[in-house]
Design an enzyme around this catalytic site. Structure first.
Site, PDB file in Angstrom:
ATOM      1  N   HIS A  11      41.342 -92.175  -9.463  1.00  0.00           N
ATOM      2  CA  HIS A  11      40.130 -91.760  -8.630  1.00  0.00           C
ATOM      3  C   HIS A  11      40.118 -91.367  -7.030  1.00  0.00           C
ATOM      4  CE1 HIS A  11      35.993 -93.230  -7.846  1.00  0.00           C
ATOM      5  NE2 HIS A  11      35.789 -92.183  -8.411  1.00  0.00           N
TER       6      HIS A  11
ATOM      7  N   GLU B  85      41.483 -87.174 -10.065  1.00  0.00           N
ATOM      8  CA  GLU B  85      39.939 -86.851  -9.766  1.00  0.00           C
ATOM      9  C   GLU B  85      39.687 -86.618  -8.152  1.00  0.00           C
ATOM     10  OE1 GLU B  85      35.476 -88.125  -9.064  1.00  0.00           O
ATOM     11  OE2 GLU B  85      37.316 -88.835  -7.951  1.00  0.00           O
TER      12      GLU B  85
ATOM     13  N   ASP C 191      36.711 -84.860  -5.295  1.00  0.00           N
ATOM     14  CA  ASP C 191      35.321 -84.407  -4.850  1.00  0.00           C
ATOM     15  C   ASP C 191      35.331 -83.476  -4.077  1.00  0.00           C
ATOM     16  OD1 ASP C 191      33.860 -87.129  -6.506  1.00  0.00           O
ATOM     17  OD2 ASP C 191      35.434 -87.842  -4.871  1.00  0.00           O
TER      18      ASP C 191
ATOM     19  N   HIS D 266      34.312 -86.980  -0.350  1.00  0.00           N
ATOM     20  CA  HIS D 266      33.109 -87.263  -1.519  1.00  0.00           C
ATOM     21  C   HIS D 266      31.679 -87.398  -0.956  1.00  0.00           C
ATOM     22  CE1 HIS D 266      30.838 -90.565  -3.489  1.00  0.00           C
ATOM     23  NE2 HIS D 266      31.629 -90.307  -4.439  1.00  0.00           N
TER      24      HIS D 266
ATOM     25  N   GLU E 180      35.579 -82.823  -9.141  1.00  0.00           N
ATOM     26  CA  GLU E 180      34.121 -83.140  -9.426  1.00  0.00           C
ATOM     27  C   GLU E 180      33.306 -82.672  -8.207  1.00  0.00           C
ATOM     28  OE1 GLU E 180      32.832 -87.387  -8.844  1.00  0.00           O
ATOM     29  OE2 GLU E 180      30.776 -86.561  -8.782  1.00  0.00           O
TER      30      GLU E 180
HETATM   31  O1  G3P Z   1      34.101 -88.763 -11.578  1.00  0.00           O
HETATM   32  C1  G3P Z   1      33.981 -90.103 -11.415  1.00  0.00           C
HETATM   33  C2  G3P Z   1      33.251 -90.900 -10.284  1.00  0.00           C
HETATM   34  O2  G3P Z   1      34.073 -90.100  -9.209  1.00  0.00           O
HETATM   35  C3  G3P Z   1      31.790 -90.256 -10.130  1.00  0.00           C
HETATM   36  O3  G3P Z   1      31.130 -91.071  -9.096  1.00  0.00           O
HETATM   37  O4  G3P Z   1      30.519 -91.330  -6.789  1.00  0.00           O
HETATM   38  O5  G3P Z   1      32.888 -91.680  -7.289  1.00  0.00           O
HETATM   39  O6  G3P Z   1      32.200 -89.474  -7.221  1.00  0.00           O
HETATM   40  P1  G3P Z   1      31.628 -90.824  -7.635  1.00  0.00           P
HETATM   41 MG    MG Z   2      33.973 -88.363  -7.869  1.00  0.00          MG
END
Ligand code: G3P
Ligand code: MG
Length: 232
Positions: free
Chosen positions: A6, A33, A35, A47, A99
């Site tokens: 993550h 993952e 962002d 993010h 994301e």
């Molecule tokens: O993609 C899963 C998670 O990352 C979603 O929430 O706020 O951590 O980007 P966030």
């Molecule tokens: Mg995320």
């Protein structure tokens, strides 16, 4: 159960940086993952739209240009990476879950991915787009059905995973706080994979395994992987 790092291995390295991604790759994760935000005609891996939490900058990311953003420290001397840098690093090694936070220009996004497919070992099958912005996911689905989409939700929908099926998604990404046996069964009945965020605690990992979810997002992928290996 698949393990997605993550924001990279963000529990042990600065989130969404090349260092956190390298650390995740060393752990041989199934996916990573990240962002992304579109700023100044470029796609940045970060993010927040506010700079202060993860960088040496202040203020809103959209107020700055490429050169300034690249001059910031994103932790331990790392810079804010661009999507193409991250694609180059991950290509051929594992799935990349991109994301979409603030992205308006899908042409820019697709050309970045297509360039990486042409010039690296990246395959379109290795790309999974996700977003809380379901209209954006719908637009991706309409324009490029060759890319898989993951429908993110931070709530527990009344009609379970139906929204993800309506989006023609590959997967539904649910908050660990809301996961239930009923949700997993409903998603699987609709042909959807269930990926859960953010799962760091061993007790939560055990619970996700027990529920039969298909994958988890973890800030500590090395720890998660070794724990799961012991469960098997
Ligand atoms: O993609 C899963 C998670 O990352 C979603 O929430 O706020 O951590 O980007 P966030
Ligand atoms: Mg995320």
């Amino acid at each position: 159960m698949l393990i997605f790092a993550h924001r990279g291995a963000s529990g042990v390295a600065p989130e969404n940086t090349l260092r956190s991604i390298r650390t995740a790759l060393e752990a041989e994760v199934d996916g990573i993952e990240i962002d992304i935000h579109e700023v100044d005609g470029k796609l940045f891996v970060i993010h927040d739209r506010w700079l202060h939490r993860t960088t040496s900058g202040q203020g809103q990311i959209f107020n700055y240009d490429y050169q300034y953003l690249r001059s910031l420290d994103a932790g331990d001397g790392e810079v804010i990476p661009t999507l193409d840098e991250v694609l180059k690093l991950i290509a051929g090694k594992c799935t990349i879950n991109i994301e979409l936070k603030a992205v308006r220009n899908l042409t820019l996004l697709f050309s970045c991915i297509d360039d990486a497919i042409k010039t690296t070992e990246l395959l379109s099958n290795d790309v999974l787009f996700s977003s809380f912005n379901h209209r954006l996911l719908h637009a991706i689905q309409q324009q490029r059905s060759d890319f898989a989409i993951g429908a993110l939700t931070a709530c527990y929908p009344l009609d379970y995973a139906k929204f993800a099926e309506q989006l023609n998604a590959y997967s539904v990404h649910l908050d660990v706080d809301f996961i239930s046996e009923h949700f997993v069964a409903d998603a699987h009945k609709r042909g959807l994979k269930v990926f859960v965020y953010t799962v760091d605690e061993l007790e939560d990992i055990n619970a996700m395994k027990h529920l039969g979810v298909d994958g988890i997002f973890s800030n500590y992928p090395t720890k998660a992987k070794s724990h799961i290996a012991h469960l098997n």
